[in-house]
Design an enzyme around this catalytic site. Structure first.
Site, short mmCIF file in Angstrom:
data_model
loop_
_atom_site.label_atom_id
_atom_site.label_comp_id
_atom_site.label_asym_id
_atom_site.label_seq_id
_atom_site.Cartn_x
_atom_site.Cartn_y
_atom_site.Cartn_z
N CYS B 83 0.82 -1.21 0.00
CA CYS B 83 0.00 0.00 0.00
C CYS B 83 0.86 1.26 0.00
O CYS B 83 0.34 2.37 -0.16
CB CYS B 83 -0.93 -0.01 1.19
SG CYS B 83 -1.51 -1.66 1.59
N HIS B 332 -9.13 4.39 -2.00
CA HIS B 332 -7.79 3.83 -1.78
C HIS B 332 -7.41 2.89 -2.93
O HIS B 332 -7.33 1.68 -2.74
CB HIS B 332 -7.77 3.12 -0.42
CG HIS B 332 -6.45 2.55 -0.03
ND1 HIS B 332 -5.23 3.04 -0.47
CD2 HIS B 332 -6.14 1.50 0.79
CE1 HIS B 332 -4.25 2.31 0.06
NE2 HIS B 332 -4.77 1.37 0.82
#
Lengths: 129, 384
Positions: B83, B332
């Site tokens: 991430c 996201h």
């Protein structure tokens, strides 16, 4: 056929084999080639004590496709008596009775199925002592 | 090392972009950034993507994107740190310019998550496959264990944790690129579906498509082609921690964050008190609380009360956090997130954040992390 990805982890998943650093005494599960603490490359193989206590946990309600048939299930981080910490499912437990600090013991259980043929894959789960 | 500036930014809408491929998404963001920076070429480019292989079956993203952006034969490098892939792309671009190796470099990030992959399984590859994922743990599950540990250790309440989602949705309303532009209430968070106890659906950042890109160049060039204020990179720092959450001494402090933050403050010659606003990695609500403590904005255990009292809001905040809406409301698209954080920072520092604008914003921080905190990239940007 059982895959290499699975069978090479058998000493850890079936027998809780860990590596104890011959120099500083730190225990690693799974065993490592080099000790992050003292950089030693000498280890002795030990078998972990399966008893320990719960440090934190969750109930998985939304699982990956592979585990969705098992959901909901409890997962926690257990600190064994040797000081080793690991992630494991907590089996045969009423979710409301799970408490941080409770005493648990690792037992041999089926964990998941692998591949299209659905080979059974085993390992450890924790149960309440 | 040369001084490096950010001179242009561009991003796509974040959300479910059914009609756009991963190539379309990246190229759209990259073209916007190039146009915004008013440069006629780039010397090199970085593409941050967590798992294009699992999400859309496409690897070799550096080459793919250089081709479709029409910039061959310049070097194009895909970087991955789960991430934190976007943050890492930014840092690699920064290092390339700072080293004097290149003058103008594009740092971009992209993820296409809605093409049918098992997203829970793909995201879980950021954890230890053999010793976490094998047991059935998921990413929400890992952060849920952090949440339970934080609640146990510091008496953080479920309501405090939910306050993060409420605040970030409120901020996201004013972000035209955000996936969810709607306010939510504490009650709505606390009555949403349980995902991994104690975390519920509205504690989790969504599954998103999106791309983001920025242009970096040496300060010498920036002074020639950019109007004031120039956005200078004061620090870009990266740190690592154990891949498995269970291997750490504490589950309520993220060492990669504390380490990177301390080094970043040192490099920038400032303390946490000098930061005017921050974009942090709220992949799950609890993450924002833990990170706000680990960045030094609040004492350990005080992150929960702080967000509940409004200390991180734009209006009355001691330190506004996630003015963009954060991962929670903005969306996201994993690899794009670290770059999108820099874009929010850039817009705040150049006074272009509209209704989200933080007054007197001069120094901003971005914090982007991979997995349960096994990797972390922190950037500090300053308007000069």
């Amino acid at each position: 056929m059982i895959s290499p990805k699975y069978f090479r982890e058998i000493p850890q998943r079936y027998r809780l084999e860990a590596g104890k650093c011959s120099k500083c005494g730190m225990i690693y599960f799974p065993p490592r080639l080099v000790c992050p603490e003292c950089k030693s490359k000498q280890f002795e193989l030990i078998k972990l004590n399966p008893e320990g206590k719960l440090l934190t946990y969750t109930i998985i309600r939304v699982a990956s496709d592979k585990f969705s048939i098992q959901a909901p299930y409890a997962v926690g981080i257990v600190e064994l008596k040797d000081g080793v910490k690991l992630t494991t499912q907590i089996a045969d437990v009423d979710f409301d009775k799970i408490k941080i600090g409770m005493k648990l013991k690792l037992v041999f259980r089926k964990i998941q199925d692998e591949g299209a043929a659905g080979l059974h894959c085993y390992g450890y789960k924790a149960i309440v002592i | 090392m040369k001084d490096v500036a950010v001179i242009g930014v561009g991003m796509t809408q974040f959300g479910e972009l059914w009609n756009k491929s991963i190539k379309d998404i990246f190229v759209e963001a990259a073209l916007k950034a190039i146009e915004n920076a008013k440069v006629d070429h780039i010397d090199s480019m970085y593409v941050g993507s967590m798992s294009s292989g699992l999400f859309v079956g496409q690897e070799h993203l550096g080459a793919v994107m250089a081709d479709y952006l029409g910039v061959n034969p310049i070097p194009a490098t895909r970087v991955e740190s789960a991430c934190a892939s976007g943050g890492l792309a930014f840092r690699q671009a920064y290092l390339e310019v700072a080293s004097g190796c290149s003058e103008i470099v594009l740092a971009g990030g992209v993820e296409k998550m809605t093409d049918g992959a098992d997203v829970t399984e793909a995201l879980a590859t950021a954890a230890d496959q053999e010793y976490e994922v094998y047991q059935g743990v998921t990413f929400p599950g890992l952060y849920a264990m952090i949440a339970n540990a934080h609640m146990h250790q510091y008496k953080t309440t479920r309501k405090q944790i939910a306050s993060v989602a409420v605040k970030n949705h409120k901020n996201g309303v004013n972000n035209p690129n955000a996936q969810f532009r709607s306010e939510i209430s504490i009650d709505k968070v606390l009555s949403s579906t349980l995902v991994a106890d104690p975390l519920r659906l509205l504690d989790c950042s969504p599954v998103s498509d999106g791309g983001a890109a920025v242009i970096l160049c040496s300060m010498d060039i920036a002074k020639k082609i950019t109007k004031s204020p120039i956005i200078r990179i004061k620090a870009s720092v990266q740190a690592s921690d154990t891949i498995a959450l269970h291997s750490r001494k504490s589950f309520t402090t993220l060492n990669s964050v504390t380490t990177a933050a301390q080094k970043a403050y040192k490099v920038a010659g400032i303390t946490s008190k000098d930061i005017n606003f921050a974009e942090v990695h709220d992949c799950f609500t609890i993450a924002e609380i833990v990170v706000s403590e680990d960045l030094g904005f609040f004492e350990k255990g005080c992150g929960g009360p702080a967000v509940e009292e409004g200390s991180t809001s734009i209006e009355q905040g001691k330190i506004p956090i996630n003015t963009s809406g954060g991962l929670k409301s903005k969306g996201h698209p994993v690899g794009a997130t670290g770059i999108a954080q820099v874009i929010e920072c850039y817009e705040q520092l150049t006074g272009q954040a509209g209704k989200r604008q933080v007054k007197n914003a001069r120094i901003g921080l971005t914090q982007n992390m991979g997995g349960s905190g096994a990797s972390c990239v922190i950037n500090i940007l300053e308007a000069i």
